[in-house]
Write a protein that holds these residues in place. Structure first.
Motif, PDB file in Angstrom:
ATOM      1  N   PRO A 193       0.513  -9.549 -60.745  1.00  0.00           N
ATOM      2  CA  PRO A 193      -0.624 -10.428 -61.242  1.00  0.00           C
ATOM      3  C   PRO A 193      -0.199 -12.022 -61.501  1.00  0.00           C
ATOM      4  CG  PRO A 193      -0.655  -8.184 -62.452  1.00  0.00           C
ATOM      5  CD  PRO A 193       0.891  -8.670 -61.651  1.00  0.00           C
ATOM      6  N   ALA A 194       1.013 -12.292 -61.911  1.00  0.00           N
ATOM      7  CA  ALA A 194       1.438 -13.844 -62.119  1.00  0.00           C
ATOM      8  C   ALA A 194       1.506 -14.466 -61.032  1.00  0.00           C
ATOM      9  CB  ALA A 194       2.694 -13.709 -62.826  1.00  0.00           C
ATOM     10  N   LEU A 195       1.480 -13.954 -59.846  1.00  0.00           N
ATOM     11  CA  LEU A 195       1.586 -14.597 -58.480  1.00  0.00           C
ATOM     12  C   LEU A 195       0.299 -14.837 -57.962  1.00  0.00           C
ATOM     13  CD1 LEU A 195       3.377 -15.893 -56.255  1.00  0.00           C
ATOM     14  CD2 LEU A 195       3.485 -13.401 -55.254  1.00  0.00           C
ATOM     15  N   PRO A 196      -0.195 -15.980 -57.718  1.00  0.00           N
ATOM     16  CA  PRO A 196      -1.320 -16.417 -56.928  1.00  0.00           C
ATOM     17  C   PRO A 196      -1.181 -16.223 -55.570  1.00  0.00           C
ATOM     18  CG  PRO A 196      -0.590 -18.227 -57.973  1.00  0.00           C
ATOM     19  CD  PRO A 196       0.298 -17.418 -58.273  1.00  0.00           C
ATOM     20  N   THR A 197      -2.329 -15.514 -54.985  1.00  0.00           N
ATOM     21  CA  THR A 197      -2.372 -15.322 -53.672  1.00  0.00           C
ATOM     22  C   THR A 197      -2.608 -16.451 -52.533  1.00  0.00           C
ATOM     23  OG1 THR A 197      -4.526 -14.492 -53.525  1.00  0.00           O
ATOM     24  CG2 THR A 197      -2.621 -13.026 -53.665  1.00  0.00           C
ATOM     25  N   THR A 198      -2.907 -17.605 -53.239  1.00  0.00           N
ATOM     26  CA  THR A 198      -3.159 -18.949 -52.445  1.00  0.00           C
ATOM     27  C   THR A 198      -2.205 -19.933 -53.179  1.00  0.00           C
ATOM     28  OG1 THR A 198      -4.896 -19.601 -54.033  1.00  0.00           O
ATOM     29  CG2 THR A 198      -5.661 -18.643 -51.818  1.00  0.00           C
ATOM     30  N   SER A 199      -1.789 -20.882 -51.928  1.00  0.00           N
ATOM     31  CA  SER A 199      -0.879 -21.830 -52.137  1.00  0.00           C
ATOM     32  C   SER A 199      -1.283 -22.928 -53.167  1.00  0.00           C
ATOM     33  CB  SER A 199      -0.220 -22.269 -50.888  1.00  0.00           C
ATOM     34  OG  SER A 199       0.499 -23.422 -50.977  1.00  0.00           O
ATOM     35  N   PRO A 200      -0.770 -23.295 -54.061  1.00  0.00           N
ATOM     36  CA  PRO A 200      -1.229 -24.524 -54.867  1.00  0.00           C
ATOM     37  C   PRO A 200      -1.075 -25.929 -54.138  1.00  0.00           C
ATOM     38  CG  PRO A 200       0.564 -23.105 -56.245  1.00  0.00           C
ATOM     39  CD  PRO A 200       0.340 -22.645 -54.970  1.00  0.00           C
ATOM     40  N   GLY A 201      -1.817 -26.640 -53.963  1.00  0.00           N
ATOM     41  CA  GLY A 201      -1.841 -27.615 -53.005  1.00  0.00           C
ATOM     42  C   GLY A 201      -1.742 -27.506 -51.666  1.00  0.00           C
TER      43      GLY A 201
END
Length: 171
Positions: free
Chosen positions: A11-19
């Protein structure tokens, strides 16, 4: 994947890329095991307008306490039009842990039974291949012994090679 979210197993990992862009490709079947490897390949013609390949990725690997060659992994590579590896483009991603320490990536973060490499941005200069086709390949794999999972998220784009000098972009 379209839109924000988090990995169901980490859950700490977003599935979309920052930037990154508006879409992300999930490579692999998540926490399902079975010894599967999933590969995505894209061949494209290199032009002055797309000579810098930018890729953002995050990787989730379960530690199987195996030797490095048996652990879940991810691999990124480029080949030229004759299917020859492009020098310095191969990037093999394995986590530290278990029986694997040589060549392992120390940036992994532990989350329960998984370790993940947070979103990372890299670029590859393809200007020497302008006028030619190149192939980008990304592989995410479970462990060889079939009991531990590996998957990844990928967001790619191409940009022209420019130099910014005092606020001016110079091609």
């Amino acid at each position: 994947i379209v839109g924000p979210g988090t990995d169901p197993s980490v859950p700490a990992l977003p599935t979309t890329s920052p930037g990154g862009g508006n879409w992300v490709l999930k490579i692999g079947d998540g926490a399902t095991t079975g010894g599967y490897a999933v590969k995505v390949r894209q061949t494209f013609a290199v032009t002055a307008a797309n000579s810098v390949f930018i890729y953002r990725f995050a990787v989730v690997l379960e530690d199987g306490s195996h030797s490095c060659s048996d652990q879940p992994y991810a691999n990124i590579s480029f080949t030229d039009a004759s299917n020859n590896p492009i020098p310095c483009s191969d990037y093999n991603i394995v986590q530290t842990g278990g029986g694997c320490s040589t060549g392992a990536d120390p940036s992994f973060v532990t989350s329960g039974i998984y370790a993940y490499k947070p979103w990372t941005t890299r670029s590859f200069d393809l200007t020497s291949f302008i006028g030619q086709n190149v192939t980008f390949e990304f592989i995410a794999s479970d462990c060889v012994q079939t009991g531990h999972a590996g998957w990844a998220y990928l967001d790619c784009s191409c940009q022209p090679m420019t130099l910014n000098l005092n606020g001016l972009d110079i091609p």
